[in-house]
Design a protein around this motif. Structure first.
Motif, mmCIF file in Angstrom:
data_model
loop_
_atom_site.group_PDB
_atom_site.id
_atom_site.type_symbol
_atom_site.label_atom_id
_atom_site.label_comp_id
_atom_site.label_asym_id
_atom_site.label_seq_id
_atom_site.Cartn_x
_atom_site.Cartn_y
_atom_site.Cartn_z
ATOM 1 N N ALA A 6 -37.130 23.356 37.017
ATOM 2 C CA ALA A 6 -36.894 22.305 36.015
ATOM 3 C C ALA A 6 -37.316 20.912 36.450
ATOM 4 C CB ALA A 6 -35.438 22.309 35.558
ATOM 5 N N TRP A 7 -38.257 20.803 37.397
ATOM 6 C CA TRP A 7 -38.866 19.497 37.593
ATOM 7 C C TRP A 7 -39.558 19.124 36.282
ATOM 8 C CZ3 TRP A 7 -41.243 17.623 42.750
ATOM 9 C CH2 TRP A 7 -40.336 17.808 43.794
ATOM 10 N N SER A 8 -39.497 17.852 35.906
ATOM 11 C CA SER A 8 -40.048 17.465 34.608
ATOM 12 C C SER A 8 -40.991 16.264 34.754
ATOM 13 C CB SER A 8 -38.918 17.128 33.625
ATOM 14 O OG SER A 8 -38.143 16.046 34.095
ATOM 15 N N TYR A 9 -41.930 16.211 33.825
ATOM 16 C CA TYR A 9 -42.982 15.203 33.840
ATOM 17 C C TYR A 9 -43.145 14.649 32.431
ATOM 18 C CZ TYR A 9 -44.029 17.918 38.040
ATOM 19 O OH TYR A 9 -43.929 18.572 39.237
ATOM 20 N N ASP A 10 -43.587 13.382 32.340
ATOM 21 C CA ASP A 10 -43.918 12.872 31.018
ATOM 22 C C ASP A 10 -45.356 13.275 30.674
ATOM 23 O OD1 ASP A 10 -45.722 11.032 32.155
ATOM 24 O OD2 ASP A 10 -44.320 9.358 32.041
ATOM 25 N N CYS A 40 -46.919 22.848 38.701
ATOM 26 C CA CYS A 40 -45.806 21.995 39.116
ATOM 27 C C CYS A 40 -46.005 21.562 40.560
ATOM 28 C CB CYS A 40 -44.484 22.749 38.962
ATOM 29 S SG CYS A 40 -43.039 21.782 39.460
ATOM 30 N N THR A 96 -41.897 16.197 26.779
ATOM 31 C CA THR A 96 -41.853 16.273 28.236
ATOM 32 C C THR A 96 -42.401 17.628 28.664
ATOM 33 O OG1 THR A 96 -39.596 17.171 28.229
ATOM 34 C CG2 THR A 96 -39.829 14.771 28.441
ATOM 35 N N LEU A 97 -42.709 17.725 29.937
ATOM 36 C CA LEU A 97 -43.205 18.970 30.523
ATOM 37 C C LEU A 97 -42.199 19.381 31.591
ATOM 38 C CD1 LEU A 97 -46.866 17.699 31.018
ATOM 39 C CD2 LEU A 97 -46.031 19.127 29.128
ATOM 40 N N THR A 98 -41.547 20.510 31.385
ATOM 41 C CA THR A 98 -40.486 20.940 32.301
ATOM 42 C C THR A 98 -40.842 22.280 32.914
ATOM 43 O OG1 THR A 98 -38.823 19.788 30.989
ATOM 44 C CG2 THR A 98 -38.036 21.451 32.539
ATOM 45 N N CYS A 99 -40.846 22.331 34.228
ATOM 46 C CA CYS A 99 -41.191 23.559 34.937
ATOM 47 C C CYS A 99 -40.116 24.613 34.700
ATOM 48 C CB CYS A 99 -41.332 23.278 36.423
ATOM 49 S SG CYS A 99 -41.739 24.759 37.387
ATOM 50 N N LYS A 149 -44.765 18.324 21.955
ATOM 51 C CA LYS A 149 -44.285 18.164 23.331
ATOM 52 C C LYS A 149 -43.901 16.712 23.590
ATOM 53 C CE LYS A 149 -44.706 22.030 25.849
ATOM 54 N NZ LYS A 149 -43.573 22.637 26.586
#
Length: 377
Positions: free
Chosen positions: A120-124, A95, A113-116, A111
């Motif tokens: 909870a920072w999230s990425y596509d 992250c 999204t990718l959520t820390c 999957k």
């Protein structure tokens, strides 16, 4: 494999079988035992792994959008996935907020999204930063500078190769040029994974690789498994720096006559491809088996591997067939693994100051020479 190469290989094999000979180097080679025990040498090799393309997954595990795999054995946390548009992606699994591991599972599917799990920072799935809880606390943040760190990635021979070091431009085709045409000709790109395994061993990673690069040991170390199928110490070997190509000759190669047209190398032996630094692909009559070896210490490594088969088994009969085939492979490897662990104990005992590779163990010498050339960037 190209017909001309098949004929050339089979000609060499036929002549060796008749003469009771094998391919040989001009002289023996020696390497210091410290290569297998020295922590400084290990650190240099692990650094080499981080700047060299590595096969980190089977492509069939990443066939559909949302499929993902994580890999931690190369010294860096790496995330592989298939994005919503079908593109293969590779990132450092980190992250960009506080450096937490982003995805913890070994792999899966679906999957979006990718959520820390930390904040909870999230990425596509293309690695773009999409969500920041309580974003007002990060006023002025440049989102583009906080996307996931991308790694070069490519598919080849049913495998996924990743350069663990971030780079804007990397030529995988150049790295794989020496083996690409051969392996493409076997159709492995459309094959699927069967019976994936991971095994921890108490030996240096190089000992495991060396076991796949010579046939001198087969009649002795494998007398309870594969020895009856193979000729005694008959092989052809080609250096494709930094890779190598070998042919493990079966006993039925004695039947080869003058007319080799239309003969298939897969009927008379097993082509084996060593891809630098830690990958071995063994091509068998109707499938291939794959093994990668990752150093985890001077006296420890982890082997990952599996079979590449033409299609998933659809019947119980097919499952039984493939189970039998892969069992032969892993049973033989287990004999190598036990020997390798005993060899490592022997290195630590101090009985030998060096290892000697015979003239017909030349691929082992090539392996060490290729390592030596690349340990200093």
């Amino acid at each position: 494999m190209q017909p001309a190469l098949q004929t050339a290989w089979l000609t060499r094999v036929r002549d060796h079988m008749a003469a009771r000979s094998t391919d040989m180097a001009e002289s023996v080679a020696r390497v210091d035992v410290a290569r297998y025990t020295d922590p400084a040498r290990l650190a240099a090799e692990q650094a080499l792994f981080r700047r060299t393309p590595l096969a980190l997954s089977f492509a069939s595990k990443l066939a559909q959008p949302g499929d993902y795999v994580t890999h931690d054995l190369a010294g860096l946390p790496i995330l592989l996935l298939r994005d919503a548009g079908g593109e293969l992606q590779a990132f450092l699994n980190v992250c960009r907020h506080r450096g937490a591991k982003l995805v913890w599972e070994r792999g899966g599917c679906g999957k979006r999204t990718l959520t820390c799990p930390y904040h909870a920072w999230s990425y596509d799935l293309t690695g773009k930063l999409r969500g920041i809880p309580h974003e007002a606390g990060f006023a002025g943040l440049d989102r583009a500078q906080h996307n996931l760190v991308r790694l070069p990635v490519a598919e080849a021979f049913g495998l996924v190769f990743v350069l663990p070091e971030p780079s804007d431009d990397y030529d995988f085709s150049g790295f794989l040029a020496g083996v690409k045409d051969d392996l493409d000709s076997f159709g492995l790109g459309s094959h699927v994974l069967y019976d994936e395994r991971e095994i921890g061993l108490r030996c240096n990673w190089k000992v495991v690789i060396e076991g796949g690069l010579e046939t001198y040991h087969v009649q002795h170390a494998h007398k309870r498994t594969i020895a009856p199928m193979f000729a005694d110490n008959v092989a052809v070997a080609d250096r494709l720096e930094p890779h190598a190509r070998l042919y493990f000759t079966k006993r039925n190669a004695a039947e080869l006559g003058d007319d080799l047209s239309g003969r298939n190398v897969r009927d008379y032996g097993n082509p084996l491809y060593y891809i630098f630094p830690n990958l071995i692909i063994l091509v068998q009559p109707d499938h291939a088996t794959v093994m990668t070896v990752f150093p985890q210490g001077a006296d420890a490594c982890i082997v990952q591997g599996g079979a590449l088969i033409p299609q998933p088994p659809a019947t119980e009969k097919a499952t039984t067939y493939w189970d039998k085939n892969v069992k032969i492979f892993w049973d033989a490897l287990d004999e190598d693994f036990q020997m390798g662990q005993a060899i490592q104990a022997g290195f630590r005992a101090g009985a030998n100051t060096h290892v000697t590779f015979g003239r017909f163990e030349q691929a082992c010498a090539w392996f060490h020479d290729s390592l030596d050339k690349r340990l200093t960037p």
